[in-house]
Design a protein around this motif. Sequence first.
Motif, PDB file in Angstrom:
ATOM      1  N   ARG A   1      36.823  29.022  32.731  1.00  0.00           N
ATOM      2  CA  ARG A   1      35.782  30.044  32.849  1.00  0.00           C
ATOM      3  C   ARG A   1      35.213  30.399  31.470  1.00  0.00           C
ATOM      4  O   ARG A   1      33.996  30.557  31.310  1.00  0.00           O
TER       5      ARG A   1
ATOM      6  N   ASN B   1      41.121  30.425  33.739  1.00  0.00           N
ATOM      7  CA  ASN B   1      40.438  31.312  32.798  1.00  0.00           C
ATOM      8  C   ASN B   1      39.947  30.568  31.560  1.00  0.00           C
ATOM      9  O   ASN B   1      38.906  30.921  30.998  1.00  0.00           O
TER      10      ASN B   1
ATOM     11  N   LYS C   1      35.414  36.435  38.673  1.00  0.00           N
ATOM     12  CA  LYS C   1      36.403  37.324  38.068  1.00  0.00           C
ATOM     13  C   LYS C   1      37.209  38.054  39.126  1.00  0.00           C
ATOM     14  O   LYS C   1      38.436  38.167  39.021  1.00  0.00           O
TER      15      LYS C   1
ATOM     16  N   VAL D   1      42.605  40.010  30.921  1.00  0.00           N
ATOM     17  CA  VAL D   1      43.003  38.651  31.281  1.00  0.00           C
ATOM     18  C   VAL D   1      44.237  38.218  30.500  1.00  0.00           C
ATOM     19  O   VAL D   1      45.198  37.682  31.069  1.00  0.00           O
TER      20      VAL D   1
END
Length: 626
Positions: free
Chosen positions: A552, A549, A366, A439
């Motif tokens: 992730r 992302n 992160k 995000v």
Amino acid sequence: MAPKINKKLLPLKIHYFLKYGGMSFFPFLPALIRQKGISEGGVGLIWTVIPLTSAATNMLVGTVADYFKLHRAFFMAGMFTLTITFTAVFFMPNVPEPRKDPFLTTLSLQCPQDSAKFVVCPNSNPDWYDVSKYPIHDCDVNDNSNATFMTDPRQMKYNLRCKMYGNPDEDSEETLHFPPEFSLSLDQSEYNVCSSRNCTVITEMNVTSTFAKLYNVSCRESYKTTCEYQCETSTVETSKVTINYLLGSVQFWVIFMNMMILYAGNGVTTTMADTVCFFLLGKNRHKYGHQRLWGSLAWGMIGMTSGALVTYFSHNKAEVDYTPVVAISITFLMANLFVSFTIKFDVPKKEKLKASIVGNALCSFKMIVFLLTVMVGGITMGTQWTFFFIVVEDIAIAWDPTFNFIKLIQGLLLGIECFFGEVPFLFLSSFIIKKLGNVRTFSGVLVILTMRCFLYSCVTNPWYFLPIEFLHGPSFGLLYPNMITYANALAPKGAQATIQGIVKSTFVGGVSLGGLVGGLLLEKFGGSKAYLCLGLFDLSFTLVFIIANLARDRIKVHRSDNASDQCEYVAQGSADHGYPQEDEEAPLNSPVTSLASTLSPNDNNGNVSPHAYDKLPEEAKEKLVE
């Protein structure tokens, strides 16, 4: 019912208002530095190095402040340094123009009908000599309506210095200063200057010839001379000022060192002020934007006022008059020193700075993606802050060489950025960030930054910059508070200023790269293509950010599913399997964090046995402690 005023946060709001009001001329600094005789490459060099100094200072000061609890001392020292150096910028000396080597010429005097004209022709053209580059009309063209420089109140000044040799009196080496100094405005000047076949023709406008008397030369005679040109215009060709020449100039180093100290002081103040803000906000860190918007409000109000006052005071003057800006800056920044001293805050004494915890935080996925995003945002905003007003000036002059509203447009741009950009979006940032998350907010910011650069690249009329600037709010107006709040959320206890310093240093490092790359692109391609290249870069990173992302999140879901299966297995009697490894990241709301209720069946209170607790990941342990 009157709204309640939080007296604890009120001095901080006033600090933001006074500081950013006093610094509202910051976006004009690159244009001011260029006016002092430094080329675009030199401006890019300055804005490449000084942000790096600011970044190093941020990290060092943040770490020292956390370790020794010296937040207030650094806060006040930064404000004092900022006040002195920002005021000093306006009094920095100009860099002198490079002296051109003399060149061999033939000078002749002609005296038709009681007037006189000098004709200066180079025997061999040096690299820099080309009459067509100067705003001088052709002698063979009767219509001089295209000579727009003639009507510019900031008239061009021209000086020719010649030294004769090989005269009838061989022992004579008389130096001609011809003419002493004059303007090229036809209706006001006593001289008319034009070019003919790369020769410069200088004609007296009155009927009484004084050339022969002043300079002791004869009509229809030719003289061998060495001459130097000195030319000053409202738009000096500073691109001819090389980096090597600047590095050898004392005036350049004076400006450079002052700017370096200025940026270091501003960086320290910004880091400490934001850290103090989070100390005062406590758990309400999402309300950071409500405090910071007062700085943007002052930035817009004072910026617009400063632009209008500079335009008014500079009317019919050869150079821009910054007197009102100096007065405003001194007043606001001095008042801010007193207000900043009254801010009361407590630094948590029990929270100790530990290098291992900071290292683990910096190595997480992160944090790495976050810092890369901050870097890209810094590159984009660095190019914007350093060269935007220079591009606006260039576009305006290309669109209309007699355009007289450049500073007005720049002031309006600042107003739009603040009143319709930063202020509303800083106010809404707490709601947007809380609703979308950090995000997704970053994803939206990157998309809008990309659009903004592409739109800048299409502008040919300076007034069109105004509507585009409304995008400043959803771009930087969300980027900055999201960056600061996310940094605070990821910061371990006792390392708030350290992480803030690292994040701001990363952002400033991006600003530095933006100054370097932007300067190179501007010199090579011009402003429009430079923004096009920047937009393509932002678009590429936006795609990388979104893909990273998404990957992730997919990995995170997979881990949660595995953890859920492992929990079921552990609940059936095996407490030795099913825990994520220490280097894995377990979501705080995953089944792993609720494992406490299943790990110790013999404890009716649901307590976790020491053996089981040791196997829990760090985030799960912190959750249990809470």
